[in-house]
Scaffold this active site. Structure first.
Site, PDB file in Angstrom:
ATOM      1  N   HIS A   1       8.514   0.210   0.294  1.00  0.00           N
ATOM      2  CA  HIS A   1       7.731   1.049   1.000  1.00  0.00           C
ATOM      3  C   HIS A   1       7.914   0.228   2.364  1.00  0.00           C
ATOM      4  O   HIS A   1       7.093  -0.722   2.696  1.00  0.00           O
ATOM      5  CB  HIS A   1       6.680   1.429   0.605  1.00  0.00           C
ATOM      6  CG  HIS A   1       5.748   2.212   1.474  1.00  0.00           C
ATOM      7  ND1 HIS A   1       5.243   3.354   1.131  1.00  0.00           N
ATOM      8  CD2 HIS A   1       4.905   1.777   2.252  1.00  0.00           C
ATOM      9  CE1 HIS A   1       4.534   3.738   1.901  1.00  0.00           C
ATOM     10  NE2 HIS A   1       3.985   2.769   2.588  1.00  0.00           N
TER      11      HIS A   1
ATOM     12  N   ARG B   1       1.433  12.139   2.299  1.00  0.00           N
ATOM     13  CA  ARG B   1       0.476  11.036   1.777  1.00  0.00           C
ATOM     14  C   ARG B   1       0.106  10.219   2.866  1.00  0.00           C
ATOM     15  O   ARG B   1      -0.865  10.132   3.890  1.00  0.00           O
ATOM     16  CB  ARG B   1       0.578  10.426   0.597  1.00  0.00           C
ATOM     17  CG  ARG B   1      -0.456   9.743  -0.019  1.00  0.00           C
ATOM     18  CD  ARG B   1      -0.708   8.267   0.227  1.00  0.00           C
ATOM     19  NE  ARG B   1       0.293   7.416   0.204  1.00  0.00           N
ATOM     20  CZ  ARG B   1       0.316   6.224   0.789  1.00  0.00           C
ATOM     21  NH1 ARG B   1      -0.387   6.032   1.771  1.00  0.00           N
ATOM     22  NH2 ARG B   1       1.448   5.539   0.636  1.00  0.00           N
TER      23      ARG B   1
ATOM     24  N   CYS C   1       1.827   4.579  14.934  1.00  0.00           N
ATOM     25  CA  CYS C   1       1.355   3.372  14.740  1.00  0.00           C
ATOM     26  C   CYS C   1       0.133   3.148  16.218  1.00  0.00           C
ATOM     27  O   CYS C   1       0.673   3.142  17.101  1.00  0.00           O
ATOM     28  CB  CYS C   1       2.090   2.033  14.916  1.00  0.00           C
ATOM     29  SG  CYS C   1       1.025   0.419  14.752  1.00  0.00           S
TER      30      CYS C   1
HETATM   31 ZN    ZN Z   1       2.642   3.062   4.219  1.00  0.00          ZN
END
Ligand code: ZN
Length: 328
Positions: free
Chosen positions: A212, A15, A245
């Site tokens: 998370h 995801r 990132c």
């Molecule tokens: Zn995340």
């Protein structure tokens, strides 16, 4: 010595990882990835998100992925749902766990899902009503995930008071639990401890079990350790830190599953995961996404000599004397 503590490593690569990259992973590769991680002992996988295909074509096949993942014995199948419509699709597909992201930063919420906090809480109440109308045996677990809980790329500092209040409101609206997400990679270990303690004090110990974390500034595992010290037992991570990132070259996206499992197992905390088997799963990502970078230190360095995993039956590291060149 007490008995070994069990920690749940929740894989979110299918995801969070896939939604952060351009290439679309074919359905068959997703299935192979999920099956291989489950076979390595990963007990929970967030397999997709029920968002419009127009917004995230990478996750357009989530319903099919859920249906497949449901056939894997013992695997908890988690999904993200942005609204009631998504929750209906998730229930229809048979997901075991639903997470709705509620951004602590309202500016971020407006930009991300075009809804205010009040509107999102209405959505949460609608989903709770839907879930409560289902027979108990078919009712998925429902988590409110507080994103940007440690800081926001638009608003900057996010006041802990605001996060605490939203956690209370999510529980009042009927969520089974809340989670804290460092969506932006702003968190530091002192902040993690402080916020976890404050949210637990407000909603109860049982209502916050998961973190998370992203590794944007290299503090992912340090933040995990801080979470462990204040009673967190579930950590999200992604295989190979998939996603990266865009603003910090060299930084992985989520905490790297392989490094997280190594740290926990080396510390004597059982994950149920066999590391060598987990490391082999990277090949599926490399083949299906040849242009994407994969991160992680443990995959490159290998298991240390004499490494003893905490999980019973998991493959240990190489034994002393087993190295080539040692005289028999
Ligand atoms: Zn995340």
């Amino acid at each position: 010595m007490t008995t070994k503590q069990r920690i749940l490593v929740s894989e979110v690569g299918p995801r969070d990882g896939l939604q952060s990259i351009q290439p679309v992973m074919p359905l068959e590769a997703k299935k192979a990835w999920i099956a291989a991680e489950a076979a390595a002992g990963v007990a929970e996988i967030e397999v997709g998100s029920f968002v419009p295909a127009k917004l995230l074509p990478q996750l357009a096949d989530t319903a099919e992925v859920v249906k497949y993942a449901r056939t894997i014995p013992g695997l908890a199948v988690a999904v993200l749902v942005p609204n009631l419509k998504g929750a209906e699709a998730a229930v229809e597909a048979g997901a075991h766990k639903l997470t709705i992201p509620l951004s602590a930063s309202e500016t971020h919420s407006l930009k991300n899902v075009r809804r205010t906090h009040a509107q999102m809480l209405d959505e949460v109440r609608g989903i709770v009503a839907l879930l409560r109308s289902l027979p108990a045996a078919r009712r998925p677990k429902f988590e409110g995930g507080l994103s940007t809980a440690f800081g926001c790329t638009i608003e900057g500092v996010v006041a802990p008071d605001k996060v605490v209040r939203l956690a209370e409101q999510l529980m009042e609206a009927g969520c089974d639990e809340v989670g804290l997400s460092d969506t932006t990679g702003y968190a530091n270990p002192a902040q993690v401890k402080e916020l976890v303690k404050r949210v637990k004090a407000a909603v109860g110990d049982h209502a916050l079990s998961g973190l998370h974390l992203h590794n944007t500034r290299g503090l992912g595992l340090a933040n995990v350790l801080a979470g462990l010290e204040v009673g967190i037992t579930t950590f999200d991570s992604s295989l190979g830190g998939l996603g990266g990132c865009p603003f910090a070259p060299g930084a992985s996206g989520n905490v790297v599953t392989e490094d997280l499992v190594f740290m926990l197992e080396a510390m004597g905390l059982e994950t149920g995961i066999d590391l060598p088997k987990l490391l082999e799963v990277r090949r599926i990502l490399r083949d299906a996404l040849p242009t994407e970078s994969l991160y992680g230190f443990t995959p490159d360095a290998g298991l240390p000599l004499g490494f003893v995993p905490a999980t019973p039956g998991a493959t240990p590291g190489p034994q002393a004397g087993a190295a080539a060149g040692v005289a028999a």
